[in-house]
Design a protein around this motif. Structure first.
Motif, PDB file in Angstrom:
ATOM      1  N   VAL A  59       0.826  -1.201   0.000  1.00  0.00           N
ATOM      2  CA  VAL A  59       0.000   0.000   0.000  1.00  0.00           C
ATOM      3  C   VAL A  59       0.859   1.249   0.000  1.00  0.00           C
ATOM      4  N   ALA A  89      -8.064  -3.187   0.791  1.00  0.00           N
ATOM      5  CA  ALA A  89      -8.786  -2.021   1.309  1.00  0.00           C
ATOM      6  C   ALA A  89      -9.691  -2.399   2.477  1.00  0.00           C
ATOM      7  N   CYS A  94      -9.926   1.730   4.554  1.00  0.00           N
ATOM      8  CA  CYS A  94      -9.765   3.021   3.881  1.00  0.00           C
ATOM      9  C   CYS A  94     -11.043   3.377   3.133  1.00  0.00           C
ATOM     10  N   TRP A  96     -12.920   3.551  -0.143  1.00  0.00           N
ATOM     11  CA  TRP A  96     -12.796   2.915  -1.451  1.00  0.00           C
ATOM     12  C   TRP A  96     -12.764   3.927  -2.592  1.00  0.00           C
ATOM     13  N   VAL A  99      -9.218   4.791  -3.646  1.00  0.00           N
ATOM     14  CA  VAL A  99      -8.289   3.709  -3.973  1.00  0.00           C
ATOM     15  C   VAL A  99      -7.918   3.761  -5.453  1.00  0.00           C
ATOM     16  N   GLY A 138      -2.894  -5.461   4.068  1.00  0.00           N
ATOM     17  CA  GLY A 138      -3.781  -4.362   4.453  1.00  0.00           C
ATOM     18  C   GLY A 138      -3.945  -4.251   5.947  1.00  0.00           C
TER      19      GLY A 138
END
Length: 734
Positions: A59, A89, A94, A96, A99, A138
Motif C-alpha cells: 500500500v 482495502a 480506507c 474505497w 483507492v 492491508g
C-alpha cells in the motif's frame, strides 16, 4: 441477467503507470508519500529506490489521502485487480473512492526478495491463491497507521478506531487521517500477529463495488501491448513454419529489402523469419511477399483423420495411468447385464484473444526491457533473460493489462521471439506483433481427446459400474514436463479424481475406473480456459444423463442418488435446478438439461432451456450456480460466469480447429467462428458461498454450459450429440 459496470471516477491509468521509470520512484514523487505492505520474506525493512524506508510493499498512502494498492497478479479482463484491491482495502479500512492501483514488475519483485510472492495468473488463482497475504498486508498497514496516531496522542492503539481512513480517539474526540500519520507510521515495524476480519464483517470486500480499471477502457486511453509506442520504435512481424515442428530452410531477403519502410529481414530461430519495418502494415506486406522455403518435417501430411485414428486406438489400449478407481469396474462390466456404451470426442480449440501476441523490446548489451502482456511475469523474466543473453537482474518486464488471453499467455514463446528479434537491432525499441493468421497457426491449442464410457445399472436402476477411458493429448507432457508423474499428466483427470479440495468427482459409484491413454500428436497444446475440465464435464455429465434415461429416471433424481456423499456438489446442482424451475413444466417447445462438476476449487452447476425448431437450436436461458467458498465482488462473479458461458458456448456451437497437411486449417474468424450477441442466452447466476475455502471463478463454470445444453438438446430431439461442434451436427434428423 442484466449487468452494468460503472467506471471508477478516478482510476489510475495504465498510461500514467507506464510513463514512470518505476512504480517506486513514481509513487514517491509526491512529497511524503508513504509505502507499506506485507513484509515477509524480507529479513528486515526494505528500502525503496528513492532511499526512503518502507514498512513493506502493498500500500502507498499519499498526503492527499489517495490510497494506491499494488497489484502483483495479472489483469486480463477478469476483474482480479479490483477484487485484490478490495481485500487489501477491507483490512486497511480506507475509503474505497480514494483507492487506485499500480502494477508490480517481476524484476522489482525479484530484486526486493519476492515480497509480492507469486505473480503468475492462471487456473483461476489470482484471488484464491493470494487472499491471505494480501489481506494481511492491508491489516498490517492499518495497524501501524493506528499505532502512529496513538503514539502522537499518547494513548493506546486499542482505544482508537478507524473508518474510511479516518482514525478516531473517542475519549478525547481527536481525529486524524492516514495521510497525516503516514510519515510517522513509516518508522514503525508492523506487527506479525494482526488478526484478519471475519468475512461476515466485510464492508468493502463481498460488495459489488465499482471496478478500478473501467474508465480508461471506455474512453480509449488504456494502452494495451498492441498499442504501445516509443520514440524510434520499429515493428517486427514474424512467420514460423506452419507445420509445428518444421524448420525454416531459407528465405530471399533481397526480394523485399527495398520495399518501402523495410529495415531488416531476420532469421529469428530455426523455425521463424521476421520482417522489421517502420510500420506494422509495411512489415506485414513485405512478409507476405517474402519468398520462404520450409522443411515441414515428418508431420507434413498429418490430417485430423490421422489424429482421430491414433486417439481411437487409445480407447482400447493398455494403460497404467489411472485417475480414479473403486471396486472392480472391469469385472462388473464383464457380467451379462446390459452395458450402456458411448464414445465422445472434443476437438482442438484456439484461444483466439482479441489482442494478438505482441511485445515491445529494447535490447542493449547491458540491459533488456520488455513492455507487454503476460500471464506469468516470473517465467517471462526468465525467458527474456535467456533470450537476451543477460542476467535476470539486467532485465525487466513492464507488465501491462491484457486484451484477452484465456491461457495463451501462460506460454512465453512469443516473448522469447520478440527478444531474439530486438537483440539483432541493439538500442532500437522493436514492437513484435503477430498477425491474426499467425496467431491462429501458432497457437497452443486446447488438446484433442476422445472418451469411451461404459456403464451398467443394477436391478434398482442405480449405477453399478462405470468405466471412463480418455485417450488424447497431454498439455503437461509438452508445456510442463516437470509436472509429469509416474501416473502421467496430473491435469488430465480434472473433475474426476476421488477426493481433494481442487477437482473432485461428485458421484459415488461402487465400481469405478477412470483411466487415460496418452496420445500426443504434433500440434502443440496449451491450457485453454477451463483446461481439461471442459471435455471431462461433457463426457461425464452427458453419459450420466444417458444412464438416467436408460434407467427411465429423471436426470436430476438419478444424480441425487449418486451424490449423497457429495453435499457441496449436490447443493449447487439443486440451486441450478431450482433456478430453472426443474420441478415445474417448461413452456411449450422448451426443453431442459442439467450438469454439474467441481473444478479449480469451486463447485458449479448449470441448467439450460433450449428449443430446436426444424433443426435450428435456440438456447433461451442458462442458470448457473457456483460455490467458490467466498465471494469478493458479486458483480464480477456474475460477469465472469456469463463470460465463461459465452466462451464455452462458442466452442460448443462452432469451435473446431482441424488439421490438413500437418497445419491448422482455420486462419481467422471467418473460419473459426464465435457466437454472436443474438445467440447469447439469458444468464442467471446464483452464488451459494458456503465459506471455509477459497475457489476460483473465471474457469469452473465454462465446463457446465456445454453438457447442460447437450442434455437439453437430447430432451428436445431424442438425439445424442457426442462429437463437437454443433455446427457439424444435423439436429433435424434423429
Amino acid at each position: 441477467m442484466t449487468m452494468q459496470t460503472t467506471p471508477h471516477p478516478r482510476g489510475l491509468r495504465a498510461r500514467d503507470a507506464l510513463s514512470r521509470r518505476g512504480f517506486l520512484s513514481g509513487t514517491a514523487a509526491a512529497a511524503g508519500a508513504f509505502s507499506l505492505g506485507f513484509s515477509f520474506p524480507l529479513p528486515g525493512r526494505a528500502v525503496a529506490q528513492t532511499g526512503s524506508p518502507e514498512v513493506n510493499a502493498w500500500v502507498v498512502i499519499q498526503p492527499d489521502e489517495t490510497v494506491i494498492v499494488r497489484i502483483a497478479r495479472i489483469e486480463m479482463g477478469q476483474g482480479a485487480l479490483t477484487g485484490l484491491a478490495q481485500l487489501v482495502a477491507e483490512e486497511l479500512d480506507c475509503d474505497w473512492d480514494k483507492v487506485r492501483f499500480e502494477l508490480v514488475k517481476p524484476g522489482e519483485n525479484r530484486r526486493r526478495g519476492n515480497p509480492w510472492r507469486a505473480q503468475a495468473t492462471g487456473g483461476s488463482r489470482a484471488i484464491r491463491g493470494s487472499h491471505d497475504y494480501v489481506r494481511m498486508g492491508g491489516a498490517q498497514a492499518r495497524a501501524v497507521l493506528v499505532q502512529a496516531a496513538a503514539q502522537g496522542w499518547g494513548v493506546s492503539p486499542a482505544d482508537c478506531t478507524v473508518s474510511k481512513g479516518v482514525i478516531t480517539h473517542a475519549a478525547s474526540g481527536r481525529t486524524t487521517t492516514y495521510g497525516a500519520v503516514a510519515d510517522a507510521a513509516n518508522r514503525i515495524t508492523p506487527p506479525a500477529d494482526v488478526k484478519l476480519k471475519d468475512p461476515k464483517d466485510w464492508t468493502i470486500a463481498g460488495r459489488p463495488v465499482k471496478r478500478l480499471d473501467t474508465r480508461d477502457k471506455l474512453d480509449g486511453s488504456l494502452v494495451y501491448g498492441m498499442d504501445y509506442r516509443m520514440p524510434g520504435m520499429l515493428v517486427a512481424v514474424p512467420k514460423a513454419c506452419p507445420v509445428h515442428g518444421g524448420k525454416l530452410k531459407r528465405f530471399d531477403a533481397a526480394a523485399v529489402s527495398t520495399m518501402r519502410g523495410v529495415k531488416h529481414v531476420l532469421r529469428v530461430d530455426d523455425e521463424t523469419v521476421a520482417v522489421v519495418a517502420d510500420t506494422f502494415w509495411r512489415a506485414k506486406t513485405a512478409l507476405e511477399a517474402l519468398p520462404i522455403e520450409w522443411d515441414e518435417g515428418p508431420s507434413a501430411h498429418v490430417s485430423s483423420r490421422d489424429i482421430a485414428a491414433t486417439l481411437r486406438e487409445g480407447l482400447t489400449a493398455e494403460t497404467l495411468f489411472v485417475g480414479n478407481r473403486a471396486g472392480d469396474a472391469k469385472a462388473a462390466l464383464a457380467r451379462p447385464e446390459r452395458v450402456i456404451e458411448a464414445d465422445y470426442s472434443f476437438p482442438y480449440q484456439n484461444h483466439a484473444p482479441m489482442e494478438v501476441l505482441c511485445a515491445t523490446v529494447r535490447w542493449t548489451p547491458g540491459r533488456c526491457d520488455v513492455w507487454g502482456p503476460t500471464q506469468v511475469p516470473e517465467a517471462a523474466l526468465a525467458t527474456v533473460a535467456t533470450a537476451a543473453g543477460l542476467s535476470q537482474d539486467a532485465c525487466e518486464i513492464h507488465v501491462m493489462r491484457i486484451g484477452g488471453s484465456f491461457g495463451r499467455r501462460l506460454q512465453t514463446d512469443y516473448l522469447r521471439m520478440a527478444t531474439l528479434i530486438a537483440r539483432q537491432i541493439p538500442g532500437t525499441p522493436v514492437k513484435m506483433m503477430w498477425t491474426r493468421e499467425e496467431d491462429m497457426a501458432q497457437g497452443r491449442f486446447h488438446p484433442v481427446t476422445q472418451c469411451r464410457l461404459r456403464g451398467t445399472l443394477d436391478a434398482n436402476g442405480d449405477v453399478a459400474a462405470l468405466h471412463m477411458r480418455i485417450s488424447g493429448q497431454s498439455i503437461a507432457a509438452y508445456a510442463y514436463p516437470s509436472a509429469m508423474t509416474s501416473n502421467g499428466d496430473p491435469f488430465i483427470f480434472q473433475g474426476l479424481v476421488p477426493d481433494g479440495s481442487e477437482t473432485a468427482i461428485g458421484y459415488t459409484v461402487p465400481n469405478l475406473l477412470i483411466d487415460y491413454a496418452m496420445r500426443n500428436p504434433h500440434i502443440r497444446p496449451g491450457a485453454w480456459r477451463g483446461v481439461n475440465l471442459n471435455q471431462n464435464a461433457v463426457y461425464l455429465e452427458c453419459f450420466i444423463d444417458e444412464m438416467a434415461h436408460a434407467a427411465g429416471q429423471d436426470p436430476l433424481a438419478f444424480r441425487r442418488k449418486l451424490m449423497v456423499n457429495h453435499p457441496k456438489h449436490l447443493a449447487v446442482l439443486e440451486a441450478a435446478a431450482k433456478g430453472i424451475g426443474w420441478d415445474t413444466p417448461p413452456a411449450k417447445g422448451i426443453h431442459r438439461g442439467i450438469a454439474q462438476i467441481m473444478g479449480f476449487g469451486s463447485y458449479v452447476a448449470a441448467a439450460a432451456e433450449v428449443s430446436v425448431t426444424r433443426g435450428r437450436l435456440k438456447i433461451h436461458r442458462l442458470v448457473a450456480a457456483t460455490d467458490p467458498g467466498h465471494v469478493v465482488n458479486p458483480q464480477q462473479v456474475e460477469a465472469q460466469v456469463a463470460g465463461s458461458f459465452a466462451y464455452g458456448l462458442s466452442a460448443l456451437l462452432y469451435g473446431e480447429c482441424t488439421v490438413k497437411d500437418g497445419r491448422i486449417e482455420q486462419s481467422n474468424f471467418d473460419s473459426y467462428n464465435v457466437m454472436r450477441l443474438d445467440e447469447m442466452p439469458v444468464v442467471e447466476v446464483i452464488t451459494v458461498p458456503s465459506g471455509g475455502f477459497w475457489g476460483g471463478v473465471g474457469e469452473p463454470t465454462i465446463a457446465v454450459a456445454a453438457p447442460a445444453v447437450l442434455n437439453a438438446i437430447f430432451a428436445a430431439t431424442g438425439k445424442r450429440v457426442r462429437d463437437l461442434p454443433l455446427a457439424n451436427i444435423d439436429l433435424g434428423s434423429t
